[in-house]
Design an enzyme around this catalytic site. Sequence first.
Site, PDB file in Angstrom:
ATOM      1  N   ASP A 152       0.823  -1.218   0.000  1.00  0.00           N
ATOM      2  CA  ASP A 152       0.000   0.000   0.000  1.00  0.00           C
ATOM      3  C   ASP A 152       0.853   1.264   0.000  1.00  0.00           C
ATOM      4  OD1 ASP A 152      -2.439   1.225  -0.216  1.00  0.00           O
ATOM      5  OD2 ASP A 152      -2.997   1.033   1.891  1.00  0.00           O
ATOM      6  N   LYS A 159       2.020   4.676  -0.975  1.00  0.00           N
ATOM      7  CA  LYS A 159       1.441   5.882  -1.591  1.00  0.00           C
ATOM      8  C   LYS A 159       1.710   7.052  -0.645  1.00  0.00           C
ATOM      9  CE  LYS A 159      -3.111   4.760   0.306  1.00  0.00           C
ATOM     10  NZ  LYS A 159      -4.540   4.695   0.089  1.00  0.00           N
ATOM     11  N   ASP A 181       0.633   2.496   8.160  1.00  0.00           N
ATOM     12  CA  ASP A 181      -0.461   1.717   7.577  1.00  0.00           C
ATOM     13  C   ASP A 181      -0.007   0.348   7.045  1.00  0.00           C
ATOM     14  OD1 ASP A 181      -2.832   0.825   6.649  1.00  0.00           O
ATOM     15  OD2 ASP A 181      -3.271   2.560   5.375  1.00  0.00           O
ATOM     16  N   THR A 222      -4.207   0.548  -3.822  1.00  0.00           N
ATOM     17  CA  THR A 222      -4.896   1.761  -4.255  1.00  0.00           C
ATOM     18  C   THR A 222      -4.773   1.816  -5.777  1.00  0.00           C
ATOM     19  OG1 THR A 222      -4.243   2.773  -2.180  1.00  0.00           O
ATOM     20  CG2 THR A 222      -4.885   4.288  -3.945  1.00  0.00           C
TER      21      THR A 222
END
Length: 373
Positions: free
Chosen positions: A189, A191, A207, A224
């Site tokens: 993840d 980003k 996260d 995402t």
Amino acid sequence: MSSSKGYGINKDNMSYKAASTSNATEVRDGYTPQQQQEYSKYLSKLQQEFENRWCKKTNSHTFSDYERVRTLGTGAFGRVILLKHSKTQKFYAMKVLEKEKIMKMRQVDHTLYEKRILEAIRFPFTVSMEFSFKDNSYIYFIMPFVAGGEMFSHLRKMQKFEESLAKFYASQVILALEYLHFCNLIYRDLKPENILIDRNGYLKITDFGFCKVLQGRTWTLCGTPEYLAPELILSKGYGFSVDWWSFGVLLYEMNAGYPPFYANDPMKTYEKIVAGKYRCPSRFNSDLRDIIRNTLQVDISKRFGVMKNGVMDFKNHKWFKGIEWDAILNCKFPPPFIPKFKHPGDTTNFERYTEEPIKPSSYCRFESEFIDF
Ligand SMILES: Nc1ncnc2c1ncn2[C@@H]1O[C@H](COP(=O)(O)OP(=O)(O)OP(=O)(O)O)[C@@H](O)[C@H]1O
Ligand SMILES: [Mg+2]
């Protein structure tokens, strides 16, 4: 303090000292195979420490000693709240996850992984967990407060990063992914929203909701849209390669100010990703284009990070000229940007969110499903 083997960690158990490197302040380009070999020994030690913590059961706490300050971020299953310890006055970030939402979205396994991973990882550029607890309705993860805010907010404010800043951040993300992969963890993840900037200007990846221990290959569709790798979209079994693809997207976005693959409709975004179709702004120099081309490489066998030389393809790439990798690891490299920060509980680097009460139910929800938390 160095160990007798020549590589070592100091008192704070973090900073790295290679045996044969020259003066830490001397800037040298790239990373030699010898340096990497020595660094691998250090990574093995970190990996062993990760394994030990991974297998250890930790004690739970309660949060009656904490004062709730305000929400720092929200997500699919809950929110992250700033807390202040009433006695020590220390600040913490608390991620609150609602059991019911986790159940509805079938994320129990992912959340358990998130907890165990946060407990076990220790690296300069990743957040980790101080402790966790649960009540009738919620799961709580208590982490150190990373005060500089999300990379996302700074990137939008600056529109794009100066190349030196993008390089500084990219080098830390590479080291963090190298560490996670060394511990057999796939992150999934990456980003700008999940990358926080600490008060010293260095990064902390947060996260770990999609992170897991990789056994062979995996198939789960998660992440995402703009950051998904082609092999993940195509439902092929995938491995660590997806993190390096996302790193390529990040590299592009930090330098351009927008992601390389974008459309209003996620399906169109996926088509562009699978085709590997993107255009670089004309101001991107040839070294930057080259590193992006090799990272946003649809053919996994040609992608930087997963080939025979692993991360060395990055560490020795011309675009990273001037980056001294061991100095970065020890946070000794002067940060090109330090976020404004006035006092320990300063939240000006975070967006405002409407507050919601945390009201645990009077009976225990999903007790058996969350028994391992
Ligand atoms: N340790 C921390 N210090 C400061 N802010 C944090 C910290 N951890 C998280 N945050 C803030 O909270 C936001 C949401 O946290 P996180 O990304 O872990 O949750 P999420 O996106 O809701 O998770 P999920 O994807 O599992 O729903 C982050 O983007 C960041 O702004
Ligand atoms: Mg997040």
